[in-house]
Design a protein around this motif. Structure first.
Motif, short mmCIF file in Angstrom:
data_model
loop_
_atom_site.label_atom_id
_atom_site.label_comp_id
_atom_site.label_asym_id
_atom_site.label_seq_id
_atom_site.Cartn_x
_atom_site.Cartn_y
_atom_site.Cartn_z
N TRP A 255 1.37 21.58 -18.39
CA TRP A 255 1.34 21.80 -16.99
C TRP A 255 -0.08 21.67 -16.36
CZ3 TRP A 255 -2.68 25.37 -15.48
CH2 TRP A 255 -3.53 26.03 -16.37
N THR A 256 -0.25 21.37 -15.23
CA THR A 256 -1.55 20.82 -14.56
C THR A 256 -2.27 21.84 -13.48
OG1 THR A 256 -0.58 19.62 -13.16
CG2 THR A 256 -0.89 18.45 -14.99
N GLY A 257 -3.61 21.81 -13.57
CA GLY A 257 -4.18 22.61 -12.51
C GLY A 257 -4.25 21.64 -11.40
N LYS A 258 -4.42 22.20 -10.29
CA LYS A 258 -4.34 21.36 -8.91
C LYS A 258 -5.61 20.47 -8.85
CE LYS A 258 -4.97 23.66 -5.15
NZ LYS A 258 -4.98 24.85 -4.24
N ASN A 259 -6.70 20.81 -9.30
CA ASN A 259 -7.98 20.00 -9.40
C ASN A 259 -8.48 19.41 -10.72
OD1 ASN A 259 -8.36 20.40 -6.53
ND2 ASN A 259 -8.86 22.60 -7.19
N ASP A 260 -7.39 19.57 -11.59
CA ASP A 260 -7.77 19.07 -12.90
C ASP A 260 -7.95 17.46 -12.92
OD1 ASP A 260 -7.53 21.57 -13.89
OD2 ASP A 260 -6.14 21.33 -15.27
N ASN A 261 -8.87 16.92 -13.70
CA ASN A 261 -9.02 15.40 -13.73
C ASN A 261 -8.46 14.86 -15.04
OD1 ASN A 261 -9.64 12.87 -13.62
ND2 ASN A 261 -11.93 13.33 -13.57
N TYR A 262 -7.21 14.29 -15.15
CA TYR A 262 -6.53 13.62 -16.36
C TYR A 262 -5.96 12.36 -15.97
CZ TYR A 262 -2.43 15.32 -14.33
OH TYR A 262 -1.31 15.72 -13.61
N SER A 263 -5.33 11.70 -16.79
CA SER A 263 -5.03 10.49 -16.38
C SER A 263 -3.53 10.14 -16.82
CB SER A 263 -5.59 9.35 -17.07
OG SER A 263 -5.47 9.26 -18.59
N ILE A 264 -2.67 9.29 -16.23
CA ILE A 264 -1.51 8.95 -16.65
C ILE A 264 -1.32 8.63 -18.08
CG2 ILE A 264 0.47 7.61 -15.99
CD1 ILE A 264 -0.08 9.71 -14.10
N GLU A 265 -2.63 7.80 -18.55
CA GLU A 265 -2.55 7.39 -20.04
C GLU A 265 -2.67 8.50 -20.90
OE1 GLU A 265 -4.41 5.92 -17.55
OE2 GLU A 265 -3.28 4.13 -17.59
N ASP A 266 -3.35 9.75 -20.30
CA ASP A 266 -3.37 10.92 -21.23
C ASP A 266 -1.87 11.42 -21.41
OD1 ASP A 266 -6.05 11.11 -21.39
OD2 ASP A 266 -6.38 12.59 -19.83
N LEU A 267 -1.03 11.44 -20.44
CA LEU A 267 0.11 12.04 -20.48
C LEU A 267 1.12 11.15 -21.29
CD1 LEU A 267 0.96 12.89 -16.75
CD2 LEU A 267 0.42 14.37 -18.53
#
Length: 276
Positions: free
Chosen positions: A230-242
């Motif tokens: 799941w993701t927080g609204k303002n979280d910073n993560y990349s498609i590469e992470d997924l």
């Protein structure tokens, strides 16, 4: 440990098998399952019911915590009121074919909610997930739901429900965010090894990549286990992470309840068609 996933129509049926059986997905791949998050107020609930989402997630609380008065309502803290009660929500959702995930932030709402669920059980021949954060996790500062009474209350009504058991978390844009520690993961396994029903672990996308070893260890402990990213609204993560997460784990054991626009980008990157 042997799997005890329920048969067709039971609340512990694996959601991939359920949606595959109903021709709603084409293969046992957790990324094919789509989610509608926070379908609490009537407008969002109705939008969710009209949408192509397979699973509807919503939040249950008592209007005044710690009180025996009042019906469970559909709202996410800090909200304390809603135009939708759990009873009304269940009446509408049971008319659909969508799976259900109910999220609890406090113990007070659990028993009255289970009593209402019991009234509609015969109309819910599909997966039902019951969620709470029962352990402190990375940067977690919100209150956990006490694990034993939560699990005991739910199983006293529904021994075959699917549990979604998580950690409280936080994420800070200006600093390095630690992942889920071995201690956190082993404490969760200690609780869940006693259970017989399926358990999914909701984990925060921005904190998973640095915790892959821990979660791989956890998922290997039982074929009853899965992850829900799941993701927080303002979280910073990349498609590469997924994409890294997708390559690291068995596709049958990871679900993705992520927000737009990352959800669309992720699905396009792995070749899954996204319906508008």
């Amino acid at each position: 440990m042997a799997t005890t996933a329920g048969g067709p129509g039971s609340w512990s049926e694996n959601i991939l098998q359920y949606f595959l059986r109903n021709n709603q997905i084409t293969t046992e791949d957790g990324a094919q399952v789509t989610w509608y998050h926070a379908a609490n107020h009537k407008a969002q609930m109705n939008e969710a019911l009209k949408s192509t989402a397979h699973m509807i997630e919503a939040d249950v609380l008592l209007p005044s915590e710690g009180s025996d008065h009042g019906q469970p309502i559909m709202a996410h803290p800090p909200e304390t009121s809603s135009d939708n009660t759990l009873q009304e929500w269940l009446t509408e959702v049971t008319k659909s074919n969508k799976g259900i995930k109910l999220d609890f932030k406090s113990l007070a709402a659990v028993e009255p909610a289970m009593m209402l669920l019991e009234n509609v059980k015969k109309h819910l021949k599909r997966p039902v997930w019951i969620n709470a954060d029962i352990l402190p996790g990375p940067n977690g500062n919100s209150r956990v739901v006490d694990a034993k009474p939560f699990i005991d209350t739910v199983t006293s009504f529904f021994p075959d429900v699917t549990f979604s058991l998580g950690w409280t978390t936080g994420w800070h844009p200006e600093k390095v965010n630690e992942g889920y520690s071995w201690t956190m993961v082993k404490e969760m396994e200690c609780i869940c090894s006693e259970l017989s029903q399926p358990v999914t672990f909701p984990v925060r996308a921005a904190l998973v990549r640095q915790s892959c070893s821990q979660f791989l260890w956890l998922l290997k402990k039982s074929n009853r286990y899965s992850l829900t990213i799941w993701t927080g609204k303002n979280d910073n993560y990349s498609i590469e992470d997924l994409l890294f997460i997708r390559d690291y784990f068995d596709k049958k054991q990871v679900f993705y309840d992520i927000l737009e626009p990352q959800n669309r980008e992720f699905k396009q990157a792995i070749g899954i068609k996204v319906n508008l």
